[in-house]
Design an enzyme around this catalytic site. Sequence first.
Site, PDB file in Angstrom:
ATOM      1  N   PHE A  26       0.918  -1.035  -0.061  1.00 36.33           N
ATOM      2  CA  PHE A  26       0.187  -0.114   0.063  1.00 36.33           C
ATOM      3  C   PHE A  26       0.845   1.250   0.119  1.00 36.33           C
ATOM      4  O   PHE A  26       0.693   2.254   0.859  1.00 36.33           O
ATOM      5  CB  PHE A  26      -0.981   0.070   1.349  1.00 36.33           C
ATOM      6  N   VAL A  29       2.198   3.217  -5.457  1.00 36.73           N
ATOM      7  CA  VAL A  29       1.422   2.771  -6.828  1.00 36.73           C
ATOM      8  C   VAL A  29       0.270   1.972  -6.022  1.00 36.73           C
ATOM      9  O   VAL A  29      -1.052   1.738  -6.265  1.00 36.73           O
ATOM     10  CB  VAL A  29       2.440   1.657  -7.481  1.00 36.73           C
ATOM     11  N   VAL A 138       6.811  -1.275 -16.448  1.00 42.79           N
ATOM     12  CA  VAL A 138       7.718  -0.614 -17.436  1.00 42.79           C
ATOM     13  C   VAL A 138       7.125   0.572 -17.752  1.00 42.79           C
ATOM     14  O   VAL A 138       6.026   0.607 -18.552  1.00 42.79           O
ATOM     15  CB  VAL A 138       8.103  -1.620 -18.485  1.00 42.79           C
ATOM     16  N   GLU A 196      12.473   5.252  -6.358  1.00 39.42           N
ATOM     17  CA  GLU A 196      12.573   4.250  -5.614  1.00 39.42           C
ATOM     18  C   GLU A 196      12.917   4.663  -4.291  1.00 39.42           C
ATOM     19  O   GLU A 196      13.623   5.315  -3.952  1.00 39.42           O
ATOM     20  CB  GLU A 196      13.788   3.282  -6.219  1.00 39.42           C
ATOM     21  N   ASP A 207      17.464   0.628 -12.237  1.00 33.99           N
ATOM     22  CA  ASP A 207      15.810   0.570 -12.443  1.00 33.99           C
ATOM     23  C   ASP A 207      15.807   0.440 -14.017  1.00 33.99           C
ATOM     24  O   ASP A 207      14.998  -0.232 -14.607  1.00 33.99           O
ATOM     25  CB  ASP A 207      15.230   1.888 -11.963  1.00 33.99           C
ATOM     26  N   LYS A 211      14.118  -2.602 -16.358  1.00 28.39           N
ATOM     27  CA  LYS A 211      12.768  -2.458 -17.602  1.00 28.39           C
ATOM     28  C   LYS A 211      13.416  -2.759 -18.798  1.00 28.39           C
ATOM     29  O   LYS A 211      12.875  -3.338 -19.687  1.00 28.39           O
ATOM     30  CB  LYS A 211      12.552  -0.830 -17.555  1.00 28.39           C
TER      31      LYS A 211
END
Length: 427
Positions: A26, A29, A138, A196, A207, A211
């Site tokens: 939670f 996002v 992504v 992040e 990161d 992706k």
Amino acid sequence: MLLPKSGHMLNKIKIMKSIKLGLFGFGCVGKGFYEILQSNATYKNSIKTVVVKDQNKIRAIEASRLSYDKNDILLDEEIDIVVELIDNTDDAYFIVSEALKKGKKVITANKKMLANHLEELIQLEQTYGGILLYEAAVCGSIPIINILQHYYQEENLESIKGIFNGTTNYILTKVIKENLSYSSALQQAQSLGFAESDPTSDVEGFDPSYKAAIVAASAFGIFVKPDNIIRSGISGLQLLDIEYAKKNNWELKLQVQLQSKNGVVWLSVLPAFTNQTDPLANIAFENNTVVIQADYAKEQQFSGKGAGDFPTGSAVWSDLINIIDNKRYPYKKLKTNQNVLINPDGFIKVYVRSENGILDTSDLPWQELENHFKDKLDNYTIGYISLKQLKRIIKKYNSSIFVALLPDSEIKLNTAIKTKELETARF
Ligand code: HSE
């Protein structure tokens, strides 16, 4: 006038009523996704359980839905859709693989976990009959995995390049366009929820390398370990690099590049000086862009918000709608691209800048030199260097150097690069 509902429609309403999903996480996002569902009558009651870690945090979730025990989702037979939006990579791997082993349908946004375990997770999906979707992993709200998996499921792609990280693009915009300090820009990106939890992953380019690895499976049917991707971030950025870009009327972007030619795929995440005419030049703040070169479709560009609660929550919601309809990724290219060579050695044109006391960049093992500059503080060199050497140098000097591609940088496979005379400007 109310139209009578068709059989298909009634069936769909029945399915929607019976959806029971379990949500892990939670954070930025997870909360965004939760709020999207709460604001939509069709999905409002679909979340049965939300599992979170920290028992001391107060959260805007009905107590009846809240749990601190992962088994409240994993062992609940009524829950057949698992949405994993947590930060911890190992826990995410456990949750996703366990859920798939139980034949559940799983949505995840965990880039690092996917990049490191994708091949195995696809096997679990196929073996146990579940579904695994990960659009939100992504480029936030850009539906790039769906485009690659469905629209481009068979068409050959020559290249994909893009801005795959919102935090670094936000920092570069703030620092270069608004003269904000690097640390203030990073702090803003953190408080806006783009970065992040350990922003090293953003600023050092890890990161976007995760992706890139995920995209490679959909675009070229290959599994690439993130460590195999040539990567350097923006933490070494100094005023001289910005001045060099401005002097040449270039922008500076952290670019992901995937290039495929004659059975070879090169993948890199590197800062790049970009011409004003480049589709990536004017992508600002947390926006991401993906530029695809396809055999028949030719060039296509997709832009949108690459980070943030609602944009990424929107991608998770889209996965949910697809998973309810039992849609899965077909992975057509995995079956045909078995013998691709990934990141073999070659030569690439780069700019490398360092402080004088740390490194004289002209001493690096250049294959071909184009330019060298030195003032009282810094020096930089432009030329062709082998990818192997570049990886070694980035690892050794990390943020005490700044590496960038030039607008005309391209990888050359052969060693037939002639050593040019060094043009040196010394002050
Ligand atoms: N930290 C990531 C970014 C979040 O800035 O792009 C979205 O993946």
